[in-house]
Motif scaffolding. Structure first.
Motif, PDB file in Angstrom:
ATOM      1  N   GLY A  83      -8.620  12.469   9.856  1.00  0.00           N
ATOM      2  CA  GLY A  83      -8.380  13.132   9.714  1.00  0.00           C
ATOM      3  C   GLY A  83      -7.187  14.059   8.127  1.00  0.00           C
ATOM      4  O   GLY A  83      -8.013  13.614   7.163  1.00  0.00           O
ATOM      5  N   SER A  84      -7.631  15.693   8.738  1.00  0.00           N
ATOM      6  CA  SER A  84      -6.815  15.904   7.343  1.00  0.00           C
ATOM      7  C   SER A  84      -6.055  15.787   6.281  1.00  0.00           C
ATOM      8  O   SER A  84      -6.023  15.699   5.502  1.00  0.00           O
ATOM      9  CB  SER A  84      -7.345  17.570   7.976  1.00  0.00           C
ATOM     10  N   CYS A  85      -5.423  15.395   7.537  1.00  0.00           N
ATOM     11  CA  CYS A  85      -3.516  14.722   6.518  1.00  0.00           C
ATOM     12  C   CYS A  85      -3.766  13.517   6.515  1.00  0.00           C
ATOM     13  O   CYS A  85      -3.051  13.323   5.248  1.00  0.00           O
ATOM     14  CB  CYS A  85      -2.728  14.971   8.226  1.00  0.00           C
ATOM     15  N   ASP A  86      -5.136  12.985   6.138  1.00  0.00           N
ATOM     16  CA  ASP A  86      -5.319  11.421   5.766  1.00  0.00           C
ATOM     17  C   ASP A  86      -5.509  11.526   4.210  1.00  0.00           C
ATOM     18  O   ASP A  86      -5.644  10.828   3.196  1.00  0.00           O
ATOM     19  CB  ASP A  86      -5.557  10.879   6.149  1.00  0.00           C
ATOM     20  N   ALA A  87      -5.628  12.909   3.785  1.00  0.00           N
ATOM     21  CA  ALA A  87      -6.214  13.065   2.854  1.00  0.00           C
ATOM     22  C   ALA A  87      -5.527  12.808   1.141  1.00  0.00           C
ATOM     23  O   ALA A  87      -4.600  13.250   1.491  1.00  0.00           O
ATOM     24  CB  ALA A  87      -7.068  14.292   2.389  1.00  0.00           C
ATOM     25  N   GLY A  88      -6.015  12.041  -0.094  1.00  0.00           N
ATOM     26  CA  GLY A  88      -4.989  11.995  -1.082  1.00  0.00           C
ATOM     27  C   GLY A  88      -5.084  10.698  -2.063  1.00  0.00           C
ATOM     28  O   GLY A  88      -6.411  10.365  -1.638  1.00  0.00           O
ATOM     29  N   THR A  89      -4.474  10.640  -2.320  1.00  0.00           N
ATOM     30  CA  THR A  89      -4.295   8.862  -3.017  1.00  0.00           C
ATOM     31  C   THR A  89      -3.440   7.662  -2.909  1.00  0.00           C
ATOM     32  O   THR A  89      -2.785   8.291  -2.395  1.00  0.00           O
ATOM     33  CB  THR A  89      -3.389   9.958  -4.875  1.00  0.00           C
ATOM     34  N   TYR A  90      -4.824   6.466  -2.495  1.00  0.00           N
ATOM     35  CA  TYR A  90      -4.058   5.655  -2.039  1.00  0.00           C
ATOM     36  C   TYR A  90      -4.074   4.632  -2.693  1.00  0.00           C
ATOM     37  O   TYR A  90      -4.409   4.544  -3.898  1.00  0.00           O
ATOM     38  CB  TYR A  90      -4.950   5.118  -1.427  1.00  0.00           C
ATOM     39  N   TRP A  92       0.773  -0.933  -0.323  1.00  0.00           N
ATOM     40  CA  TRP A  92      -0.029   0.577  -0.121  1.00  0.00           C
ATOM     41  C   TRP A  92       1.141   0.855   0.069  1.00  0.00           C
ATOM     42  O   TRP A  92       1.732   1.530   0.247  1.00  0.00           O
ATOM     43  CB  TRP A  92      -0.969   0.344   1.405  1.00  0.00           C
ATOM     44  N   TYR A  93       0.270   2.641  -0.636  1.00  0.00           N
ATOM     45  CA  TYR A  93       1.083   3.947  -1.009  1.00  0.00           C
ATOM     46  C   TYR A  93      -0.049   4.828  -0.616  1.00  0.00           C
ATOM     47  O   TYR A  93      -0.816   4.159  -0.661  1.00  0.00           O
ATOM     48  CB  TYR A  93       2.018   3.855  -2.108  1.00  0.00           C
ATOM     49  N   PHE A  94       0.661   6.074   0.138  1.00  0.00           N
ATOM     50  CA  PHE A  94      -0.026   7.231   0.291  1.00  0.00           C
ATOM     51  C   PHE A  94       1.143   7.758  -0.466  1.00  0.00           C
ATOM     52  O   PHE A  94       1.944   8.234  -0.097  1.00  0.00           O
ATOM     53  CB  PHE A  94      -0.105   7.562   2.034  1.00  0.00           C
ATOM     54  N   ASN A  95       0.165   8.449  -1.372  1.00  0.00           N
ATOM     55  CA  ASN A  95       0.961  10.212  -1.972  1.00  0.00           C
ATOM     56  C   ASN A  95       2.006   9.589  -2.647  1.00  0.00           C
ATOM     57  O   ASN A  95       2.897   9.911  -2.517  1.00  0.00           O
ATOM     58  CB  ASN A  95       0.702  11.626  -1.597  1.00  0.00           C
ATOM     59  N   ASP A  96       2.376   8.176  -3.097  1.00  0.00           N
ATOM     60  CA  ASP A  96       3.338   7.451  -4.061  1.00  0.00           C
ATOM     61  C   ASP A  96       4.155   7.128  -2.739  1.00  0.00           C
ATOM     62  O   ASP A  96       5.169   6.861  -2.982  1.00  0.00           O
ATOM     63  CB  ASP A  96       4.160   7.960  -4.682  1.00  0.00           C
ATOM     64  N   ASP A 110       0.415  -4.833 -10.839  1.00  0.00           N
ATOM     65  CA  ASP A 110      -0.337  -4.353 -10.743  1.00  0.00           C
ATOM     66  C   ASP A 110      -0.953  -3.281  -9.972  1.00  0.00           C
ATOM     67  O   ASP A 110      -0.485  -3.727  -8.694  1.00  0.00           O
ATOM     68  CB  ASP A 110      -1.614  -5.502 -11.243  1.00  0.00           C
ATOM     69  N   THR A 111      -1.354  -2.640 -10.836  1.00  0.00           N
ATOM     70  CA  THR A 111      -1.864  -0.784  -9.746  1.00  0.00           C
ATOM     71  C   THR A 111      -3.400  -0.671  -9.231  1.00  0.00           C
ATOM     72  O   THR A 111      -4.223  -0.516 -10.505  1.00  0.00           O
ATOM     73  CB  THR A 111      -1.243   0.281  -9.335  1.00  0.00           C
ATOM     74  N   SER A 112      -4.317   0.022  -8.657  1.00  0.00           N
ATOM     75  CA  SER A 112      -4.890   0.636  -8.639  1.00  0.00           C
ATOM     76  C   SER A 112      -4.785   1.825  -7.952  1.00  0.00           C
ATOM     77  O   SER A 112      -4.771   0.995  -6.079  1.00  0.00           O
ATOM     78  CB  SER A 112      -6.202  -0.718  -7.960  1.00  0.00           C
ATOM     79  N   SER A 113      -5.971   2.573  -8.063  1.00  0.00           N
ATOM     80  CA  SER A 113      -5.960   3.832  -6.782  1.00  0.00           C
ATOM     81  C   SER A 113      -6.866   4.619  -6.710  1.00  0.00           C
ATOM     82  O   SER A 113      -8.401   4.048  -7.274  1.00  0.00           O
ATOM     83  CB  SER A 113      -4.007   4.958  -7.458  1.00  0.00           C
ATOM     84  N   GLY A 114      -6.718   4.964  -5.885  1.00  0.00           N
ATOM     85  CA  GLY A 114      -7.822   6.137  -5.574  1.00  0.00           C
ATOM     86  C   GLY A 114      -8.565   6.937  -4.652  1.00  0.00           C
ATOM     87  O   GLY A 114      -7.030   6.776  -3.771  1.00  0.00           O
ATOM     88  N   VAL A 115      -8.504   8.543  -4.495  1.00  0.00           N
ATOM     89  CA  VAL A 115      -8.341   9.366  -3.716  1.00  0.00           C
ATOM     90  C   VAL A 115      -9.422   9.140  -2.584  1.00  0.00           C
ATOM     91  O   VAL A 115     -10.405   8.869  -3.384  1.00  0.00           O
ATOM     92  CB  VAL A 115      -8.705  10.714  -4.892  1.00  0.00           C
ATOM     93  N   LEU A 116      -8.809   9.415  -1.929  1.00  0.00           N
ATOM     94  CA  LEU A 116      -9.865  10.261  -0.157  1.00  0.00           C
ATOM     95  C   LEU A 116      -9.633  10.908  -0.389  1.00  0.00           C
ATOM     96  O   LEU A 116      -8.898  12.139   0.185  1.00  0.00           O
ATOM     97  CB  LEU A 116      -8.843   9.305   1.034  1.00  0.00           C
TER      98      LEU A 116
END
Length: 161
Positions: free
Chosen positions: A45-52, A8-12, A63-69
């Motif tokens: 929290g607000s700091c968790d917003a981004g691309t997972y 898993w990645y958060f904002n790359d 393969d990858t799949s991404s979603g925006v929180l």
């Protein structure tokens, strides 16, 4: 079918899966030869917003799949004006600024003490909103200046942001 590894990645950047107070990773068996993964974010929290991004890799490929929180954040006046008094000499100019943060971007409106909108005259002007990023997730800051040009005694009173 070869075994796959899921990351898993958060904002790359790799998610710290050992931080179990923040993240819970659950492996899901889908069939006898495949599995999936779910990331649970605790105390969002607000700091968790981004691309997972979920990345599945095996010896053959990846393969990858991404979603925006998006994290909605309630409006908050960053510098409350309660109890502050602003004195302007008759005939001069003055201003008061109200700043609020939140997501989506809060709407800031200046009102008279009775809750009515400010009358549109050329002396009492609510400026255009100035929106900036706070740098924390998707939270924005918006400032609106109340300007008084050529103050007269009748302008005295309570103004609410």
């Amino acid at each position: 079918e070869p075994d796959s590894t899921i990351s898993w990645y958060f904002n790359d950047a790799p998610v710290n899966v050992t931080d179990t107070t923040k993240y819970t990773i659950v492996d899901l068996p889908l069939t006898s030869s495949s599995h999936g993964s779910v990331i649970r974010i605790n105390n969002v929290g607000s700091c968790d917003a981004g691309t997972y991004t979920c990345n599945a890799t095996n010896v053959i490929s990846s393969d990858t799949s991404s979603g925006v929180l998006t994290v909605n954040v309630a409006p908050n006046i960053s510098r409350p004006l309660e109890g502050e008094e602003f004195n302007i000499t008759e005939g001069t100019e003055g201003s008061i600024t109200c700043t609020a943060t939140g997501y989506p971007v809060p709407t800031v409106v200046w009102q008279n003490s009775d809750g009515s909108s400010l009358s549109s005259n050329m002396r009492l002007v609510s400026g255009d909103p100035v929106v900036t990023s706070t740098g924390v997730g998707n939270v924005s800051s918006v400032s609106v200046e109340l300007m008084l040009i050529g103050a007269v005694r009748g302008d005295s009173g309570m103004y609410t942001c």
